[in-house]
Design a protein around this motif. Structure first.
Motif, short mmCIF file in Angstrom:
data_model
loop_
_atom_site.label_atom_id
_atom_site.label_comp_id
_atom_site.label_asym_id
_atom_site.label_seq_id
_atom_site.Cartn_x
_atom_site.Cartn_y
_atom_site.Cartn_z
N LEU A 9 -0.21 30.73 32.48
CA LEU A 9 -0.76 29.59 31.98
C LEU A 9 0.38 29.73 30.59
O LEU A 9 0.48 29.37 30.27
CB LEU A 9 -2.20 29.61 31.30
CG LEU A 9 -2.93 28.28 30.74
CD1 LEU A 9 -2.86 27.07 32.24
CD2 LEU A 9 -3.34 28.69 30.03
N LEU A 10 -0.11 30.97 29.89
CA LEU A 10 1.18 30.45 28.31
C LEU A 10 2.70 31.13 28.68
O LEU A 10 3.56 30.22 28.19
CB LEU A 10 0.99 32.37 27.87
CG LEU A 10 -0.33 31.64 27.62
CD1 LEU A 10 -0.60 33.84 26.60
CD2 LEU A 10 -0.39 30.93 26.22
N GLY A 11 3.12 31.10 30.11
CA GLY A 11 4.48 31.37 30.52
C GLY A 11 4.62 30.15 31.06
O GLY A 11 5.87 29.38 30.57
N LEU A 12 4.45 29.51 31.25
CA LEU A 12 4.79 28.06 32.23
C LEU A 12 4.63 26.52 31.06
O LEU A 12 4.92 26.32 30.51
CB LEU A 12 2.99 27.60 33.10
CG LEU A 12 3.18 28.02 33.96
CD1 LEU A 12 1.49 27.64 35.06
CD2 LEU A 12 4.08 27.36 35.62
N CYS A 13 3.78 26.88 30.13
CA CYS A 13 3.26 26.08 28.65
C CYS A 13 5.29 26.58 28.17
O CYS A 13 5.80 25.36 27.37
CB CYS A 13 2.65 26.81 27.44
SG CYS A 13 1.18 26.58 27.96
N ALA A 14 5.72 27.69 27.96
CA ALA A 14 6.62 28.24 27.13
C ALA A 14 8.18 27.99 27.72
O ALA A 14 9.10 26.76 27.46
CB ALA A 14 7.48 29.65 27.71
N LEU A 15 8.14 27.64 29.85
CA LEU A 15 8.97 26.85 30.70
C LEU A 15 9.01 25.55 30.36
O LEU A 15 10.05 24.99 30.15
CB LEU A 15 8.15 27.33 32.16
CG LEU A 15 8.78 26.76 32.89
CD1 LEU A 15 10.63 26.47 33.61
CD2 LEU A 15 9.02 26.50 35.02
N SER A 16 7.40 24.93 30.17
CA SER A 16 7.40 23.77 29.61
C SER A 16 9.08 23.19 28.22
O SER A 16 9.42 22.62 28.28
CB SER A 16 6.17 22.98 29.19
OG SER A 16 6.22 21.61 29.02
#
Length: 581
Positions: free
Chosen positions: A218-225
């Motif tokens: 979830l944190l990685g996907l936020c960083a990807l955003s």
């Protein structure tokens, strides 16, 4: 500038029937006709079997006939227990539990295929247009890449054993693959529905093998955003995260309200999760690279090439999304001071997807090197299996036959025409596949991995047909469990209250399943039977560790049985009965 220049002739997709047949040939051998394997397979089956034959408390607190097992989470065990409830009467509890494993594998395979298909038909992934036309259509290109990703996924050596075991890992890797599919849908056009489904999937992952990877993704996907300058991180934080907490919290709330067995597994479950996060150390990094090289073969060479080939379009979703997953899993592996192969499993779906996008740009020399490696290794391994089987059946060469049979003392070889014909047909198909690949030099994208995947399937099927009876004879605890049950029937006439023991979780599950032994539970009083498993060198030491120091062991316990499995000369089991005062 895009690195891919490709004619339409290179995007011929595999027929759906062929894909389905490959999946069946991959998953069915190893699920049918065997006893539970000692280790995580047997221990996980023990939890499922206990749930299926227990009550609500057994479903809320995973345990193996009284031995707590709160480390991972209950979801995979729930699904396996449901399969036992529904189909155990028809095919036996062990085979019924493995039905859930087949469903998990199907979910993971379909998710890998569709995720790659959706990424492959995006405009940013399309090959350059040719001067005179003839480039593939987006749909055809995406489907061919999806076929390649599935072949790479099936060919990964690290997937082979976990995908055939009744463990939480088999469900966990499938949920990781499904979350990738939901992420592709979500990033195509952020919608509330896919954010909800992604949150639910992350919650189910938490109930399968803890919340660490779910939170990291979830944190990685936020960083990807932020990296892609999109706004879907709001949906992740405001929708997916709360749903994930609700799904996970439902079980946590239930165990704290009902308080199964007058206690709660929550503290042990949290401790198992938090111990996976620490400062990186050399041992974890060395373990990751040492085992990851073969574990993720043949995916990692193609994935590494894809990252290099698309380095100028690194923000493209078909590169950045799988890389995000790979980075998250890799970082968690570095932070985990308790390295094991299960922490490497979640890297396989994103790595297979990423590797598929390396196929169109891979150099012919590199593809040929991978192919010849697969041909030599897989043909050699298949030859060893056939040679050992022939020696075992015919008795010649005598030395080889004796060595093979000594691996499972007491085993009497039997010829099975069906398994022989199936193994022979698969071997012939392998040589025809090699001949097709070498003689025709096809230009289709998936040609680079078809031999690696075909070789893995061939060797696994040979092992699970020709050698399965031998393997079953070696690993089973059925005969020893029957001996203990017969001795109990003669000595105590099944009037004992419970058996205390120091056997490991897998042995406890197998002895309880095969021998119907009643082991000590959460609230059992002092048991009147004691089953000890010791090595010859550690026997007396382990007895002292098992019992209180102030207890006169010989004065209070009488040995009524001692035995071992034929092949294991160091593993000794002793059954003691408490003497009457």
């Amino acid at each position: 500038m895009k690195p891919v220049r490709l004619p339409a002739a290179a995007t011929i997709a595999l027929p759906r029937g062929v894909i389905f047949a490959l999946c069946l040939l991959y998953i069915l051998p190893g699920l049918i006709g065997r006893d539970p394997w000692k280790g995580d397979d047997a221990a996980s089956f023990g939890v499922m079997w206990t749930m299926a034959h227990g009550g609500l408390q057994d479903w809320l607190w995973p345990h193996i006939v009284g031995l707590p097992a709160p480390q991972e989470g209950p979801l995979a065990f729930w699904l396996g227990a449901i399969c036992i409830k529904l189909f155990g009467w028809l095919m036996g509890d062990a085979a019924a539990a493995r039905l859930s494993t087949a469903v998990f594998f199907l979910l993971g395979s379909v998710s890998v295929w569709y995720s790659t298909y959706l990424l492959g038909r995006r405009a940013e992934a399309q090959p350059l247009k040719l001067a005179f036309g003839g480039q593939p259509e987006p749909r055809d290109f995406g489907r061919t890449l999806a076929d390649g990703a599935l072949l790479i996924y099936l060919g990964c050596l690290g997937l082979l054993l976990p995908s055939h075991e009744t463990t939480a890992e088999s469900l966990h890797i499938s949920l990781v693959a499904y979350s990738l599919y939901l992420c592709v849908r979500l990033l195509d056009g952020p919608t509330l529905m896919y954010a909800l489904r992604l949150g639910a999937t992350l919650g189910l992952m938490s109930l399968t093998r803890g919340w660490v990877l779910s939170l990291a993704l979830l944190l990685g996907l936020c960083a990807l955003s932020f990296y892609r300058k999109q706004q879907f991180h709001r949906l992740l934080l405001l929708v997916s995260l709360p749903v994930m907490l609700v799904v996970t919290g439902a079980w946590v709330l239930a165990i704290n309200i009902i308080h199964p067995f007058s206690s709660s597994p929550f503290a042990a479950w949290m401790q198992w999760n938090t111990r996976q996060i620490d400062l990186p150390d050399v041992a974890s990094v060395v373990y990751f690279f040492r085992y990851g090289i073969w574990f993720a073969w043949p995916a990692w060479p193609f994935a590494a090439w894809a990252v290099y080939a698309w380095r100028k379009q690194e923000k493209a979703l078909h590169i950045s999304l799988p890389v995000t997953y790979v980075v998250c899993v890799t970082l968690l592996a570095f932070l985990n001071h308790y390295p094991e192969q299960s922490i490497l499993l979640p890297i396989l779906p994103p790595l297979a997807m990423l590797a598929a996008f390396g196929l169109p740009t891979m150099k012919r020399s590199a593809i040929n090197a991978v192919d010849w490696f697969a041909v030599m290794v897989m043909t050699g391994f298949a030859g060893i299996i056939w040679f050992a089987w022939i020696a075992m059946q015919s008795g010649w060469p005598v030395s080889i036959s004796r060595k093979v049979l000594s691996w499972a003392p007491g085993y009497v070889p039997e010829f099975n025409l069906f398994t022989f014909m199936l193994a022979l047909a698969v071997s012939i198909a392998w040589f025809r596949l090699v001949y097709w690949r070498i003689s025709r030099q096809p230009s289709v994208l998936w040609r680079a991995v078809v031999l690696s995947t075909g070789g893995v399937i061939q060797c696994w099927l040979l092992l699970m047909t020709l050698c399965l009876p031998l393997i079953n004879h070696r690993i089973t605890y059925a005969r020893m469990a029957d001996e203990i049950a017969e001795q109990l029937d003669q000595s105590v006439h099944k009037s004992y209250n419970c058996i205390d023991s120091n056997v490991d979780p897998a042995q406890r599950a197998l002895l309880a399943y095969f021998g119907k032994l009643r082991f000590s539970g959460f609230s059992d009083p002092h048991c009147d039977l004691l089953l000890l498993q010791d090595s010859r060198s550690q026997k007396e030491k382990n007895m002292k560790e098992m019992l209180p120091e102030d207890v006169n062991f010989r004065g209070q316990w009488e040995r009524i049985w001692q035995g071992r499995r034929p092949y294991d000369r160091d593993e000794i089991f002793s059954l003691y009965m408490r003497k009457q005062p």
